[in-house]
Design a protein around this motif. Sequence first.
Motif, PDB file in Angstrom:
ATOM      1  N   PHE A 190      74.364  74.454 104.983  1.00 32.81           N
ATOM      2  CA  PHE A 190      75.148  75.541 105.563  1.00 32.81           C
ATOM      3  C   PHE A 190      76.645  75.371 105.353  1.00 32.81           C
ATOM      4  O   PHE A 190      77.450  75.947 106.070  1.00 32.81           O
ATOM      5  CB  PHE A 190      74.827  75.652 107.053  1.00 32.81           C
ATOM      6  CG  PHE A 190      73.375  75.883 107.330  1.00 32.81           C
ATOM      7  CD1 PHE A 190      72.788  77.099 107.029  1.00 32.81           C
ATOM      8  CD2 PHE A 190      72.580  74.870 107.836  1.00 32.81           C
ATOM      9  CE1 PHE A 190      71.449  77.325 107.256  1.00 32.81           C
ATOM     10  CE2 PHE A 190      71.231  75.077 108.077  1.00 32.81           C
ATOM     11  CZ  PHE A 190      70.653  76.306 107.776  1.00 32.81           C
ATOM     12  N   LYS A 192      80.099  76.143 103.905  1.00 32.34           N
ATOM     13  CA  LYS A 192      80.662  77.403 103.443  1.00 32.34           C
ATOM     14  C   LYS A 192      80.938  77.364 101.937  1.00 32.34           C
ATOM     15  O   LYS A 192      81.559  76.438 101.428  1.00 32.34           O
ATOM     16  CB  LYS A 192      81.958  77.712 104.194  1.00 32.34           C
ATOM     17  CG  LYS A 192      81.772  77.967 105.690  1.00 32.34           C
ATOM     18  CD  LYS A 192      80.951  79.223 105.936  1.00 32.34           C
ATOM     19  CE  LYS A 192      80.808  79.482 107.434  1.00 32.34           C
ATOM     20  NZ  LYS A 192      79.957  80.676 107.707  1.00 32.34           N
ATOM     21  N   LYS A 215      73.049  84.161 109.836  1.00 26.60           N
ATOM     22  CA  LYS A 215      74.309  83.852 110.517  1.00 26.60           C
ATOM     23  C   LYS A 215      75.289  83.152 109.584  1.00 26.60           C
ATOM     24  O   LYS A 215      76.504  83.396 109.636  1.00 26.60           O
ATOM     25  CB  LYS A 215      74.025  82.974 111.739  1.00 26.60           C
ATOM     26  CG  LYS A 215      75.269  82.613 112.542  1.00 26.60           C
ATOM     27  CD  LYS A 215      74.905  81.733 113.727  1.00 26.60           C
ATOM     28  CE  LYS A 215      76.147  81.313 114.494  1.00 26.60           C
ATOM     29  NZ  LYS A 215      75.802  80.416 115.654  1.00 26.60           N
ATOM     30  N   GLU A 216      74.781  82.287 108.703  1.00 24.58           N
ATOM     31  CA  GLU A 216      75.633  81.451 107.864  1.00 24.58           C
ATOM     32  C   GLU A 216      75.940  82.048 106.491  1.00 24.58           C
ATOM     33  O   GLU A 216      76.919  81.680 105.857  1.00 24.58           O
ATOM     34  CB  GLU A 216      74.981  80.069 107.688  1.00 24.58           C
ATOM     35  CG  GLU A 216      74.782  79.295 108.989  1.00 24.58           C
ATOM     36  CD  GLU A 216      76.098  78.870 109.629  1.00 24.58           C
ATOM     37  OE1 GLU A 216      77.103  78.772 108.900  1.00 24.58           O
ATOM     38  OE2 GLU A 216      76.112  78.636 110.851  1.00 24.58           O
ATOM     39  N   TYR A 217      75.083  82.949 106.005  1.00 26.01           N
ATOM     40  CA  TYR A 217      75.263  83.500 104.659  1.00 26.01           C
ATOM     41  C   TYR A 217      75.415  85.021 104.707  1.00 26.01           C
ATOM     42  O   TYR A 217      74.811  85.696 105.555  1.00 26.01           O
ATOM     43  CB  TYR A 217      74.073  83.149 103.768  1.00 26.01           C
ATOM     44  CG  TYR A 217      74.058  81.702 103.320  1.00 26.01           C
ATOM     45  CD1 TYR A 217      74.648  81.317 102.122  1.00 26.01           C
ATOM     46  CD2 TYR A 217      73.452  80.721 104.098  1.00 26.01           C
ATOM     47  CE1 TYR A 217      74.637  79.990 101.694  1.00 26.01           C
ATOM     48  CE2 TYR A 217      73.439  79.382 103.687  1.00 26.01           C
ATOM     49  CZ  TYR A 217      74.036  79.036 102.487  1.00 26.01           C
ATOM     50  OH  TYR A 217      74.030  77.718 102.079  1.00 26.01           O
TER      51      TYR A 217
END
Length: 397
Positions: A190, A192, A215-217
Motif C-alpha cells: 500500500f 503510495k 481506500k488506498e488505490y
Amino acid sequence: LFFEKPNFYLKKKKLKKIDVLLISHLISIKHLNLIDDFYFGLMKNKLKKIGLTSKIILRNETKYLSKHLFSNLKKDKVILSKRTFLIKELIFIIYAFFQFLKFNLFIDKFKINKKKINFFNLRSFGYIVTNLRLNFQINRLLKTFNPKYVVITFEGHAWEKLVIKDIKKKGIKVFAYQFSTITKHHHSLFRKLDNESSPDCIFTTSKQTIDIFKKEYGCPVKIIGSSKFKKNKFRRLKKNKSVLILPEAYVDESKLMLEFAIETLTYNKNIKFYLRLHPMIDISELNINLKNYPNIELSNCKIIDDFKRCTFVLHRGSSAAVQAVSYGLNPIYYGKFDEFNVNPLYQEFDKDYYVDDAIKFIKILNNKTYTRQSRIISYANNYFKKMNIHKKTFDIK
C-alpha cells in the motif's frame, strides 16, 4: 548460466497473438506441469470459456536451470531464462552498482533506536539486476505475443512497479492480482505510487480485502475470487492433540517453529506435529534430523489431507492458515501479539492464542473448553471466494 538460452523458452515455433499474458512464478519443480497454475489457479481455463486466449509465463525461482526445466515441460507455458544477452547483463550490473553506491554513500540511513539501518545491501544489488532482467524479458514477450492485457501477481515487490510502468507505456492494460492474504504490517503493498507505476485495475479474492484496496488505490478494484476457495463442511473437533505447522517461505522461520515443536515435546510427548514446509523450502536447509523426533512428521501429502488429520494449526503469516481455519482447525499464532504481527487473521484473532511459550501452548492444547471463535471462522470462510471471471471482468474505464 552461460549454457542457458537468453530470455525465455517456449514450446510452439508458430506463435499467435495472445489476448492475456499471465506472469506467474515457478517456486518448486513439482509445480512445473500442474493443470492449474499455483498462483492463478483456474484463471487460464476461465479465460478460455469467455473466448480469451492466454499464455502462462513462469519466472524460474527454483535452483534448477530453465533449460533443464523446459526439457521436462509438458504444458504450453513459457519459462523465463536466468539470463539475457551478455551486453544487457553487463549494463544491468553497472546500473545496479551505481545504485548501490548512491544509497550507501549519499543517502541517509534509516534509523531504529538511534541505530543506522542499511536496507540496501549486496542482496539488494542482486535484486536490482534480477528485476531489470525480468523487465527486459517481459518487454520481449510483449513484442512476441502482442497481448491486450497482462495480469501479474501483486504483493508489493519492486519488480511489479517496474514492469507495470513499462507495460502501460505500450498502451497495454495491466491487471494486478492480489491472490493471497493481507497482514497488519503489509506496508509495501500500500505504498503510495505515481499513476504510471499503479495497475489499471486490481483483482482481489473477496469482500474481505476489496475495501482496503479501494481506500488506498485510485484504480478500479474487482473481486474475481481464488482457486483457494473450498466449500468445506463444518466439522467436529477431534480429541487428539495433532498440530499442523505452517511456516512461510523463510528458512529461519521454518527452523524456529520446528525448534518450538521440539521444545514442546520435552514437556509433553503425547502431541503429534505435522510440518508442512513452503514449496520453496527444503527440509535439508533446516539442519535438523527429524528421525530423532518420531512425533514430528514432514508432510508430503495434499494440504486437505493435513487438514483432515489435525485439530490445531500453528502458523505465522501463511495464507494456508486461513484455509485451515475454514476447514475447521483451531488457529494458534506463533509469536507475541504486541510484536511485528504477520497474522493473516489478525482482524478477528483472540489475543489469548498468540504464543511463544511451550507451556502456554500445551495449556491451550489441553483446554477441553477450547471453543471455536465464531467470528474468525466466518472471516476465514469468506476470505477466498469462488473464482468467477466473465466478459466484463477486463472492461475498465
